[in-house]
Design an enzyme around this catalytic site. Sequence first.
Site, PDB file in Angstrom:
ATOM      1  N   GLY A 219      26.147  13.245 -65.474  1.00  0.00           N
ATOM      2  CA  GLY A 219      25.493  12.412 -66.468  1.00  0.00           C
ATOM      3  C   GLY A 219      26.364  12.324 -67.710  1.00  0.00           C
TER       4      GLY A 219
ATOM      5  N   GLY B 249      24.868  14.562 -62.175  1.00  0.00           N
ATOM      6  CA  GLY B 249      24.153  13.319 -61.906  1.00  0.00           C
ATOM      7  C   GLY B 249      24.661  12.577 -60.695  1.00  0.00           C
TER       8      GLY B 249
ATOM      9  N   GLU C 193      26.602  23.190 -64.190  1.00  0.00           N
ATOM     10  CA  GLU C 193      25.823  23.111 -65.419  1.00  0.00           C
ATOM     11  C   GLU C 193      25.697  24.419 -66.188  1.00  0.00           C
ATOM     12  OE1 GLU C 193      24.906  19.678 -62.881  1.00  0.00           O
ATOM     13  OE2 GLU C 193      24.967  21.829 -62.511  1.00  0.00           O
TER      14      GLU C 193
ATOM     15  N   ASP D 140      20.236  20.471 -62.097  1.00  0.00           N
ATOM     16  CA  ASP D 140      19.056  19.605 -62.060  1.00  0.00           C
ATOM     17  C   ASP D 140      19.232  18.513 -60.997  1.00  0.00           C
ATOM     18  OD1 ASP D 140      20.994  18.212 -63.563  1.00  0.00           O
ATOM     19  OD2 ASP D 140      19.504  17.269 -64.863  1.00  0.00           O
TER      20      ASP D 140
END
Length: 351
Positions: free
Chosen positions: A67, A116, A139, A147
Site C-alpha cells: 500500500g 497490499g 509489516e 494485514d
Amino acid sequence: MTQQREITCEIRGAAGLVILDRPSALNALSLGMVRALASALDAWEDYPQVTRVVVVSTSGKAFCAGGDIRWLHDRGKAGRHDEMLAFWAEEYALNHRIKTYPKPYVALIDGIVMGGGVGISLHGSHRIAGDRYLFAMPEVGIGFFPDVGATWALPRLDGGFGGFLALTGERIGAADALSAGLATHAVPSERMAELTDALTRPGAIDDILAGFTLQRGPGPLHGEQAMMADVFGAATLPEVIERLRRAEGKGSAFAGKLTQTIAVKSPTSVAIAFAQMRLGGGLDFAEAMRTEYRIVSRIARGHDFYEGVRAVVIDKDQAPRWRPATLEEVDQADIDAYFAPLGADELKLEG
C-alpha cells in the site's frame, strides 16, 4: 473501459484485464487504484462475456509492493485518521470481494508482491509465479502488522510457515511459495506476456495454464521445515524465541538469523502478529478482515507505525525507536486491546 493514470481495467476478449501501471512506486496501491479495481469487479460480475479476471503489472520489478504507506503516514501525522481508515476500509472490502468473487481471478505475479499486493493476488483462484516472484509480508519492520487477509491466510499454511512469514517479514521466492501454497503455478518470466494473451481467449483456465506451467524443485527453505514447524508452532511468543535460541544452540545458522531479525522489529507488531496467527485459524474470511480493521484502527493512533515509516522510508536511518523497545516490555493487555470490537465503527462488508 475504466482508465486512471495508475491502473487500467478493460475487457479484452474473455477476460476482464487489470493492468497495474504505477511503476515509479512499484505499483504501491493508492486509493484510486483500489476504487478502480473494485468498480471493475462489480461491473464484470454481470458481463457474461467476461469469464475470468486477469491481473498483470507493467513493471519488471514488481507486481505490487504494498500500500502507499507514505501517503498513510502523512495523513496520520496530520491528524487525518479518518482518511487513513477510509483507505483501509475500502482496501479490506476489496480483499473480501476478491476472496468471494464468483469468477476465476488470475494474478500473474512476476516480481515483488508484498503487503497490499498480496491482498489483490493471494485471495484469487489462481496465483501464477514468474521467475522474479518475491513474496513478503514485512509489516512488523515498520511498526505495522500483516494485514490484507493475512490473518486468515497465513495460519492456514502448513508447518508454522505462516508464523515464520508474519513474525520475521522474510522474503521468499517462487519455489518456496509453490511449496507453501501461496502460488498455484509457476511460469517462466519470458512467457508471461504470451500467457496473458492466451488467458484473454475462451477456454478452460487450467487447460491454458497446463501449456505454460513448469515444475520447480524444492526451495531454499525446504531443509528448514522441521525447525520452523517446531519454532512457530509454539504456544507463546516467549517460547518461539526460546525455541529459536535452542535451535541456534544446536547449530542452526538460520535460526540464529531469525532470532536477530525478530529482535529489530517492532515488539508490539511482533506480538500482534503472533496473536493473529493464533486467532486467525478459527476465523472465517470476513471475521478476519473485521479483526484487521480493529487492529489498524488502533495502530493509526499509536506510535510505532509512524516511527517505523520514518526510519525505513523517510529518513532511512534504519534506527527506529520502538515503544516499548523490547518484547519483554510488551504488556499482553495492551495487545489484547488492539483486537477489541469497535461497536458501531466495525468494518462493513457485503455478502
